[in-house]
Design a protein around this motif. Structure first.
Motif, short mmCIF file in Angstrom:
data_model
loop_
_atom_site.label_atom_id
_atom_site.label_comp_id
_atom_site.label_asym_id
_atom_site.label_seq_id
_atom_site.Cartn_x
_atom_site.Cartn_y
_atom_site.Cartn_z
N ALA A 191 0.83 -1.21 0.00
CA ALA A 191 0.00 0.00 0.00
C ALA A 191 0.86 1.26 0.00
CB ALA A 191 -0.93 -0.01 1.21
N VAL A 192 1.95 1.26 0.77
CA VAL A 192 2.84 2.42 0.80
C VAL A 192 3.49 2.63 -0.57
CG1 VAL A 192 5.00 3.30 1.76
CG2 VAL A 192 3.26 2.35 3.27
N GLY A 193 3.97 1.54 -1.18
CA GLY A 193 4.57 1.66 -2.50
C GLY A 193 3.58 2.14 -3.54
N TRP A 194 2.36 1.63 -3.48
CA TRP A 194 1.30 2.05 -4.41
C TRP A 194 1.06 3.56 -4.31
CZ3 TRP A 194 -2.52 0.45 -7.89
CH2 TRP A 194 -3.71 1.18 -7.92
N LEU A 195 0.85 4.04 -3.07
CA LEU A 195 0.52 5.45 -2.89
C LEU A 195 1.70 6.36 -3.23
CD1 LEU A 195 -1.89 7.13 -2.02
CD2 LEU A 195 -1.04 7.08 0.31
N TRP A 196 2.91 5.93 -2.89
CA TRP A 196 4.09 6.75 -3.16
C TRP A 196 4.36 6.85 -4.66
CZ3 TRP A 196 6.47 10.27 -0.52
CH2 TRP A 196 7.74 10.72 -0.92
N SER A 197 4.23 5.75 -5.38
CA SER A 197 4.45 5.78 -6.83
C SER A 197 3.43 6.67 -7.52
CB SER A 197 4.39 4.36 -7.40
OG SER A 197 5.47 3.58 -6.94
N LEU A 198 2.18 6.53 -7.12
CA LEU A 198 1.14 7.38 -7.71
C LEU A 198 1.37 8.84 -7.38
CD1 LEU A 198 -2.06 5.21 -7.10
CD2 LEU A 198 -0.89 5.62 -9.27
N ALA A 199 1.87 9.12 -6.18
CA ALA A 199 2.15 10.52 -5.82
C ALA A 199 3.28 11.09 -6.68
CB ALA A 199 2.53 10.60 -4.34
N LEU A 200 4.30 10.29 -6.96
CA LEU A 200 5.37 10.75 -7.85
C LEU A 200 4.84 11.01 -9.26
CD1 LEU A 200 8.39 8.48 -6.84
CD2 LEU A 200 8.11 10.91 -6.39
N LEU A 201 4.02 10.10 -9.76
CA LEU A 201 3.44 10.30 -11.09
C LEU A 201 2.55 11.53 -11.12
CD1 LEU A 201 2.52 6.61 -11.97
CD2 LEU A 201 4.34 7.98 -12.99
N ALA A 202 1.80 11.76 -10.04
CA ALA A 202 0.94 12.94 -9.99
C ALA A 202 1.75 14.22 -9.93
CB ALA A 202 0.01 12.84 -8.78
N THR A 203 2.85 14.21 -9.18
CA THR A 203 3.69 15.40 -9.08
C THR A 203 4.36 15.72 -10.41
OG1 THR A 203 4.13 14.80 -6.78
CG2 THR A 203 5.54 16.47 -7.75
N SER A 204 4.64 14.68 -11.20
CA SER A 204 5.26 14.92 -12.50
C SER A 204 4.35 15.72 -13.42
CB SER A 204 5.63 13.60 -13.17
OG SER A 204 4.46 12.90 -13.58
N LEU A 205 3.03 15.70 -13.18
CA LEU A 205 2.11 16.47 -14.00
C LEU A 205 2.38 17.97 -13.84
CD1 LEU A 205 -0.40 16.60 -15.84
CD2 LEU A 205 -1.80 16.62 -13.76
N ASP A 234 -5.41 0.96 -1.22
CA ASP A 234 -5.07 0.26 -2.46
C ASP A 234 -6.18 -0.72 -2.80
OD1 ASP A 234 -4.00 -1.15 -4.54
OD2 ASP A 234 -2.13 -1.67 -3.55
N PRO A 235 -7.01 -0.43 -3.80
CA PRO A 235 -8.13 -1.34 -4.12
C PRO A 235 -7.68 -2.71 -4.59
CG PRO A 235 -7.87 0.34 -5.82
CD PRO A 235 -6.98 0.74 -4.69
N LEU A 236 -6.45 -2.86 -5.05
CA LEU A 236 -5.97 -4.17 -5.47
C LEU A 236 -5.81 -5.12 -4.28
CD1 LEU A 236 -3.24 -3.18 -8.11
CD2 LEU A 236 -5.60 -3.90 -8.52
N LEU A 284 12.13 -4.84 -3.45
CA LEU A 284 11.81 -4.24 -4.74
C LEU A 284 10.91 -3.02 -4.57
CD1 LEU A 284 11.17 -7.35 -7.03
CD2 LEU A 284 13.02 -5.67 -7.22
N VAL A 285 9.92 -3.12 -3.72
CA VAL A 285 9.00 -1.99 -3.53
C VAL A 285 9.73 -0.80 -2.93
CG1 VAL A 285 6.97 -1.19 -2.28
CG2 VAL A 285 6.95 -3.43 -3.39
#
Length: 335
Positions: free
Chosen positions: A43-57, A192-194, A316-317
């Motif tokens: 869950a931490v990896g999921w949220l952190w990766s999405l936050a990085l992708l969102a910040t790249s916008l 994380d819905p997954l 890996l995460v």
């Protein structure tokens, strides 16, 4: 940044696909903790990766980056950032995840508060019997303490040895602090819905752990398995006509003299609901649990493949999150 930021998201898929098989291979002693830890890391990896992708916008949109007071990447650096559409989707998913997590946290905090009020109102060190035709028993965990509650329906359908085995099962839940594990994995599934199947796996692992702890004395495996079967059959017979647990709790199976008269019935709801603060006795996988008990003590597994797999997923995460964050900071010339 372009590649490593996706690794935690891919690891979520690996966790979702491999968690059932991993749960079967992990020794019961560490199964609840390993599954909960895996869910937390995913869950931490999921949220952190999405936050990085969102910040790249923000770096793709100069006006947004200027409002957020973010540095402007150097010439040609934007080509190494994810596409703007990916950043927009990630921003939406992060917003939904944060809102869902806040809602789930508030709901779980309320359930924990209700359980704590119930724990404080019941006398310590006694088993409390609740009037109810459906056979049920649960360990209610609060912040400062815990209590065991059992219905009159379960008391009536079991003999003395079986009741002792059920109480040992509930004591094992309290010893393992299982309500805290269930709270953590519920928050992870909300983020994380997954991971929506992980709470059921953790609950099953907690029940298996409690079964084995309660069945350690000689001869108790058969007694506990018999109690599980009787409770399940009594539930099937009574579920069509009987209400769920109700009325007052007591310190004994006779007169309700240890419960304050002002205590409303709804305070007992956490003990006999499906909330994460209450670990029930016969709430799922009864045939599998009975078969495991009757098969004898579990054998010690010589292959630590489950430990290697969990370590690899965690490395890996966390490693990909750190690597992607470092790349992103480098792109923004923060070093």
């Amino acid at each position: 940044m372009r590649y490593m930021v996706w690794v935690p998201l891919l690891m979520n898929l690996a966790v979702v696909c491999g968690a059932p098989a991993l749960a079967r291979r992990i020794p019961y002693r560490v199964r609840p903790g390993v599954l909960t830890g895996t869910a937390a890391v995913a869950a931490v990896g999921w949220l952190w990766s999405l936050a990085l992708l969102a910040t790249s916008l923000a770096e793709r949109l100069p006006s947004l980056g200027h409002r957020l007071d973010l540095p402007v990447p150097g010439p040609g650096r934007t080509a190494e950032l994810p596409p703007a559409a990916v950043g927009a989707c990630a921003s939406a998913v992060v917003a939904i995840a944060v809102v869902t997590l806040v809602v789930a946290t508030v709901r779980l905090a309320r359930e924990l508060a209700r359980a704590e009020r119930l724990v404080r109102r019941l006398p310590a060190g006694r088993v409390h019997v609740v009037a109810g035709e459906l056979p049920d028993a649960c360990a209610i965990g609060g912040v400062t303490g815990s209590r065991i509650m059992i219905t009159t329906g379960l008391v009536d359908c079991l003999d003395a040895a079986e009741r002792a085995a059920v109480l040992a099962h509930e004591q094992a839940h309290l010893a393992g602090r299982h309500h805290w594990l269930r709270l953590v994995v519920a928050c992870c599934a909300a983020t994380d819905p997954l991971l929506r199947r992980l709470p059921q796996l953790v609950e099953a692992a907690c029940e298996r752990w409690a079964d084995e702890r309660a069945a350690q004395p000689a001869g108790q495996r058969t007694v506990l398995a018999r109690a599980l079967g009787k409770a399940a059959l009594a539930t099937l017979r009574a579920s069509g006509t009987a209400p769920r647990a109700h009325a007052s709790a007591t310190g004994s199976a006779t007169k309700p003299d240890s419960m304050p008269d002002s205590m409303p019935d709804r305070e007992l709801a956490p003990g006999f609901g499906a909330g994460p603060t209450a670990c029930g006795f016969d709430r799922g996988a009864v045939p599998e649990r009975m078969a495991a008990l009757l098969a004898g003590p579990p054998r010690a597994t010589g292959s630590p493949a489950w430990l290697l797999m969990s370590t690899v997923v965690t490395a890996l995460v966390l490693g990909s999150c750190v690597h992607a964050s470092t790349d992103f900071l480098t792109l923004l010339r923060w070093y």
